[in-house]
Motif scaffolding. Structure first.
Motif, PDB file in Angstrom:
ATOM      1  N   VAL A 119       0.857  -1.185   0.000  1.00 27.19           N
ATOM      2  CA  VAL A 119       0.000   0.000   0.000  1.00 27.19           C
ATOM      3  C   VAL A 119       0.891   1.233   0.000  1.00 27.19           C
ATOM      4  O   VAL A 119       1.812   1.330   0.808  1.00 27.19           O
ATOM      5  CB  VAL A 119      -0.910   0.025   1.251  1.00 27.19           C
ATOM      6  CG1 VAL A 119      -1.720   1.299   1.324  1.00 27.19           C
ATOM      7  CG2 VAL A 119      -1.821  -1.181   1.272  1.00 27.19           C
ATOM      8  N   THR A 127       0.672  -3.670   3.886  1.00 24.06           N
ATOM      9  CA  THR A 127       0.019  -4.464   2.847  1.00 24.06           C
ATOM     10  C   THR A 127      -1.485  -4.487   3.104  1.00 24.06           C
ATOM     11  O   THR A 127      -1.943  -4.326   4.237  1.00 24.06           O
ATOM     12  CB  THR A 127       0.543  -5.918   2.820  1.00 24.06           C
ATOM     13  OG1 THR A 127       0.261  -6.537   4.072  1.00 24.06           O
ATOM     14  CG2 THR A 127       2.033  -5.963   2.516  1.00 24.06           C
ATOM     15  N   TYR A 128      -2.239  -4.702   2.025  1.00 20.18           N
ATOM     16  CA  TYR A 128      -3.701  -4.803   2.122  1.00 20.18           C
ATOM     17  C   TYR A 128      -4.180  -5.975   1.290  1.00 20.18           C
ATOM     18  O   TYR A 128      -3.777  -6.139   0.140  1.00 20.18           O
ATOM     19  CB  TYR A 128      -4.379  -3.517   1.636  1.00 20.18           C
ATOM     20  CG  TYR A 128      -5.881  -3.607   1.686  1.00 20.18           C
ATOM     21  CD1 TYR A 128      -6.560  -3.557   2.898  1.00 20.18           C
ATOM     22  CD2 TYR A 128      -6.616  -3.794   0.525  1.00 20.18           C
ATOM     23  CE1 TYR A 128      -7.941  -3.668   2.954  1.00 20.18           C
ATOM     24  CE2 TYR A 128      -7.998  -3.910   0.566  1.00 20.18           C
ATOM     25  CZ  TYR A 128      -8.649  -3.848   1.785  1.00 20.18           C
ATOM     26  OH  TYR A 128     -10.021  -3.973   1.836  1.00 20.18           O
ATOM     27  N   ASN A 129      -5.045  -6.797   1.874  1.00 21.10           N
ATOM     28  CA  ASN A 129      -5.636  -7.932   1.188  1.00 21.10           C
ATOM     29  C   ASN A 129      -7.125  -7.639   1.000  1.00 21.10           C
ATOM     30  O   ASN A 129      -7.880  -7.660   1.977  1.00 21.10           O
ATOM     31  CB  ASN A 129      -5.437  -9.210   2.003  1.00 21.10           C
ATOM     32  CG  ASN A 129      -5.992 -10.418   1.296  1.00 21.10           C
ATOM     33  OD1 ASN A 129      -7.041 -10.379   0.683  1.00 21.10           O
ATOM     34  ND2 ASN A 129      -5.265 -11.517   1.381  1.00 21.10           N
ATOM     35  N   PRO A 130      -7.570  -7.351  -0.236  1.00 18.27           N
ATOM     36  CA  PRO A 130      -8.968  -6.987  -0.460  1.00 18.27           C
ATOM     37  C   PRO A 130      -9.943  -8.138  -0.232  1.00 18.27           C
ATOM     38  O   PRO A 130     -11.106  -7.907   0.094  1.00 18.27           O
ATOM     39  CB  PRO A 130      -8.992  -6.535  -1.929  1.00 18.27           C
ATOM     40  CG  PRO A 130      -7.817  -7.192  -2.560  1.00 18.27           C
ATOM     41  CD  PRO A 130      -6.779  -7.325  -1.476  1.00 18.27           C
ATOM     42  N   GLY A 133     -10.136  -7.966   3.545  1.00 14.56           N
ATOM     43  CA  GLY A 133     -10.249  -6.617   4.109  1.00 14.56           C
ATOM     44  C   GLY A 133      -9.214  -6.367   5.183  1.00 14.56           C
ATOM     45  O   GLY A 133      -9.474  -5.653   6.147  1.00 14.56           O
ATOM     46  N   LEU A 135      -5.509  -5.010   6.561  1.00 16.32           N
ATOM     47  CA  LEU A 135      -4.381  -4.106   6.402  1.00 16.32           C
ATOM     48  C   LEU A 135      -3.370  -4.441   7.490  1.00 16.32           C
ATOM     49  O   LEU A 135      -3.733  -4.532   8.668  1.00 16.32           O
ATOM     50  CB  LEU A 135      -4.840  -2.654   6.567  1.00 16.32           C
ATOM     51  CG  LEU A 135      -3.764  -1.597   6.408  1.00 16.32           C
ATOM     52  CD1 LEU A 135      -3.671  -1.197   4.937  1.00 16.32           C
ATOM     53  CD2 LEU A 135      -4.075  -0.381   7.253  1.00 16.32           C
ATOM     54  N   ARG A 157     -13.946  -0.691   1.960  1.00 13.19           N
ATOM     55  CA  ARG A 157     -13.127  -1.446   2.915  1.00 13.19           C
ATOM     56  C   ARG A 157     -11.698  -0.934   3.011  1.00 13.19           C
ATOM     57  O   ARG A 157     -11.172  -0.731   4.104  1.00 13.19           O
ATOM     58  CB  ARG A 157     -13.104  -2.932   2.556  1.00 13.19           C
ATOM     59  CG  ARG A 157     -14.378  -3.635   2.887  1.00 13.19           C
ATOM     60  CD  ARG A 157     -14.294  -5.123   2.598  1.00 13.19           C
ATOM     61  NE  ARG A 157     -15.637  -5.675   2.668  1.00 13.19           N
ATOM     62  CZ  ARG A 157     -16.118  -6.545   1.817  1.00 13.19           C
ATOM     63  NH1 ARG A 157     -15.374  -7.015   0.838  1.00 13.19           N
ATOM     64  NH2 ARG A 157     -17.348  -6.984   1.953  1.00 13.19           N
ATOM     65  N   LYS A 158     -11.034  -0.737   1.880  1.00 18.47           N
ATOM     66  CA  LYS A 158      -9.631  -0.317   1.897  1.00 18.47           C
ATOM     67  C   LYS A 158      -9.485   1.073   2.513  1.00 18.47           C
ATOM     68  O   LYS A 158      -8.584   1.304   3.322  1.00 18.47           O
ATOM     69  CB  LYS A 158      -9.030  -0.341   0.495  1.00 18.47           C
ATOM     70  CG  LYS A 158      -7.544  -0.003   0.492  1.00 18.47           C
ATOM     71  CD  LYS A 158      -6.944  -0.142  -0.881  1.00 18.47           C
ATOM     72  CE  LYS A 158      -5.458   0.162  -0.867  1.00 18.47           C
ATOM     73  NZ  LYS A 158      -4.874   0.043  -2.217  1.00 18.47           N
ATOM     74  N   ASP A 159     -10.371   1.998   2.143  1.00 20.05           N
ATOM     75  CA  ASP A 159     -10.300   3.353   2.714  1.00 20.05           C
ATOM     76  C   ASP A 159     -10.490   3.327   4.223  1.00 20.05           C
ATOM     77  O   ASP A 159      -9.768   3.994   4.960  1.00 20.05           O
ATOM     78  CB  ASP A 159     -11.339   4.272   2.069  1.00 20.05           C
ATOM     79  CG  ASP A 159     -11.023   4.596   0.622  1.00 20.05           C
ATOM     80  OD1 ASP A 159      -9.841   4.496   0.228  1.00 20.05           O
ATOM     81  OD2 ASP A 159     -11.963   4.946  -0.119  1.00 20.05           O
ATOM     82  N   ALA A 161      -9.996   0.702   6.241  1.00 20.16           N
ATOM     83  CA  ALA A 161      -8.845   0.012   6.834  1.00 20.16           C
ATOM     84  C   ALA A 161      -7.638   0.943   6.913  1.00 20.16           C
ATOM     85  O   ALA A 161      -6.937   0.976   7.931  1.00 20.16           O
ATOM     86  CB  ALA A 161      -8.505  -1.244   6.036  1.00 20.16           C
ATOM     87  N   THR A 162      -7.391   1.705   5.857  1.00 19.65           N
ATOM     88  CA  THR A 162      -6.256   2.629   5.848  1.00 19.65           C
ATOM     89  C   THR A 162      -6.437   3.716   6.896  1.00 19.65           C
ATOM     90  O   THR A 162      -5.501   4.041   7.634  1.00 19.65           O
ATOM     91  CB  THR A 162      -6.084   3.249   4.446  1.00 19.65           C
ATOM     92  OG1 THR A 162      -5.893   2.189   3.497  1.00 19.65           O
ATOM     93  CG2 THR A 162      -4.894   4.180   4.398  1.00 19.65           C
TER      94      THR A 162
END
Length: 172
Positions: A119, A127-130, A133, A135, A157-159, A161-162
């Motif tokens: 990321v 790292t991020y695993n979609p 979900g 991070l 989800r990614k936003d 999680a970040t």
């Protein structure tokens, strides 16, 4: 499954049980929703000073409620360690929403993390695993911090999680 992975799982479960038995429950409040719990400066101060093993205090009630709505206030996560907050409003699109925050040693992390793609714009090594979900990023002297976002909107989800990962990173 190799012997080291089995030992890592045994160590995680044993550590989790020791935490539950040693820490107990203070019978404290749980989050009832954004209107009832706007978050207080005391919540943030408590989250910023939470010791290792007290991940349920690493995110404030309002930070979690903002994402998943009313929730159970956080419970120890026996699957990967840390804390999991589960929505109490029932399933959305067939999914009961939840947020998990955890801090693991490198060995524990290597045994349970669903590591994804690098990321940018976050800590080095994030790292991020979609699919899951999740991070993950290095934190606190060789440990690894993780945020798992289980929400019904996969595009957010990614936003989420970040954003929560940055909050967690600032508090460990």
């Amino acid at each position: 499954m190799n012997i080291f992975r089995k030992l890592a799982h045994v160590a995680i479960v044993g550590g989790a049980l020791a935490l539950v038995v040693g820490c107990g429950s203070d019978g404290g409040r749980t989050s009832s929703g954004p209107a009832d719990d706007p978050g207080t400066p005391d919540d943030v101060a408590s989250a910023m000073t939470a010791p290792k093993g007290d991940e349920c205090k690493r995110l404030t009630a309002s930070e979690v409620t903002e994402v998943i709505g009313p929730n159970d206030g956080g419970q120890h996560d026996f699957a990967i360690g840390g804390c999991v907050w589960t929505a109490t409003s029932g399933a959305k699109d067939g999914l009961v929403e939840a947020i998990t925050a955890t801090v693991l040693s490198k060995a524990e992390y290597e045994g349970v993390a669903e590591v994804g793609e690098p990321v940018t714009g976050s800590a080095d090594g994030t790292t991020y695993n979609p699919i899951h979900g999740e991070l993950w990023f290095p934190c606190r002297s060789g440990d690894f911090c993780g945020i798992k976002v289980k929400i019904s909107d996969p595009d957010k989800r990614k936003d989420v999680a970040t954003r929560l990962g940055k909050v967690l990173q600032g508090r460990v």
